[in-house]
Write an enzyme that holds these catalytic residues in place. Structure first.
Site: not given
Ligand SMILES: NC(=O)c1ccc[n+]([C@@H]2O[C@H](COP(=O)([O-])OP(=O)(O)OC[C@H]3O[C@@H](n4cnc5c(N)ncnc54)[C@H](O)[C@@H]3O)[C@@H](O)[C@H]2O)c1
Length: 253
Positions: A160
């Site tokens: 990650y």
């Molecule tokens: N939640 C956290 O703590 C956090 C912190 C920093 C960065 N992020 C980043 O923010 C972004 C969103 O994360 P989130 O927390 O909303 O997670 P989440 O799991 O709520 O949403 C992620 C979405 O991505 C979709 N997804 C996954 N693989 C996919 C693929 N191959 N094709 C299309 N869609 C796909 C999932 O179905 C889901 O709807 C991510 O890139 C994550 O790495 C999250």
């Protein structure tokens, strides 16, 4: 928390990968409020349906089942979106997974490949598919959702962290490649944000991330969405290839 969005994106069309959940869905809500229409791209069809139902009835939303790991899926969705809307002014790359929590020496190779393929390669594929139409139209805003993990490298999250470091560098490269156009490319680096993604992590890893945040709380999706809405708006004009913090004080650079 006051949820009024001050930024405006009237008449713009946005694509949000990973838009069915969490941060992507919050961004969809804010961009709709800012006057944009939005295409949600996600591989989770059921979640796409729920997301559309959760957004206000006035929101101009459509959705497509897209797997950002697969070039043919991304290219077909780009073409269909352009045919339907005539333009893609805003691209937000939010699709992502965390992968398992394990040390490098215990990390399953297939899981490593999947994390890199979705988080980094998926961001590359979406940019690659959509930038040509932005160049042709002479306008664009691209916002990639990276992570503080990409700056610092979290233990037990090497795939990650490496994928998000890659997203930061991809953002810097593309920002420079497009700096002499009206397309701006930036990324945000949130610390832990309370979303469904927590279900993919161990309780120990979640506790580690919270302990690193000086504000002593998790971020909320709306807090990331507000920053992204500015980066997606025409108001963001002299910033490109930039890395924007949203970490409750964790980031030191
Ligand atoms: N939640 C956290 O703590 C956090 C912190 C920093 C960065 N992020 C980043 O923010 C972004 C969103 O994360 P989130 O927390 O909303 O997670 P989440 O799991 O709520 O949403 C992620 C979405 O991505 C979709 N997804 C996954 N693989 C996919 C693929 N191959 N094709 C299309 N869609 C796909 C999932 O179905 C889901 O709807 C991510 O890139 C994550 O790495 C999250």
């Amino acid at each position: 928390m006051d949820e009024t969005n001050q930024y405006r994106c009237p008449g713009r069309h946005a694509v949000i990968t990973g838009g069915a959940n969490g941060i992507g869905l919050a961004i969809a809500g804010q961009l709709c409020e800012a006057g944009a229409s939005v295409s949600l791209w996600d591989r989770d069809e059921a979640a796409l349906g729920a997301a559309r139902a959760a957004l206000p009835p006035t929101a101009k939303i459509d959705s497509a089942v897209v797997d950002v790991m697969r070039p043919e899926s991304v290219e077909a969705a780009s073409q269909a979106t352009l045919e339907r809307h005539g333009q893609i002014d805003i691209l937000v790359n939010s699709a992502g997974i965390t992968g398992p929590n394990a040390t490098v020496w215990d990390y399953p190779i297939a899981a490593w490949d999947e994390v890199i393929s979705i988080n980094l390669r998926g961001t590359f594929l979406s940019c690659r598919a959509i930038v040509p139409s932005m160049r042709a139209k002479g306008y664009g805003r691209i916002v990639n959702i990276a992570s503080i993990a990409g700056k610092e490298g979290n233990p037990n999250a090497s795939a990650y962290s490496a994928s998000k470091a890659g997203v930061i560098s991809l953002t810097k490269s593309l920002g420079k490649e497009l700096a002499d156009t009206a397309i701006r490319v930036n990324c945000v680096t949130p610390a832990a944000v309370e979303t469904g993604m927590f279900a993919q992590m161990t309780p120990q890893h979640i506790a580690y991330m919270l302990a690193k945040i000086p504000m002593n709380r998790f971020g909320q999706p709306i807090e990331i969405a507000r920053l992204v809405t500015w980066l997606a708006s025409a108001d963001c004009s002299f910033s490109t290839g930039g890395v924007f913090d949203a970490s409750g004080g964790r980031a030191t650079y």
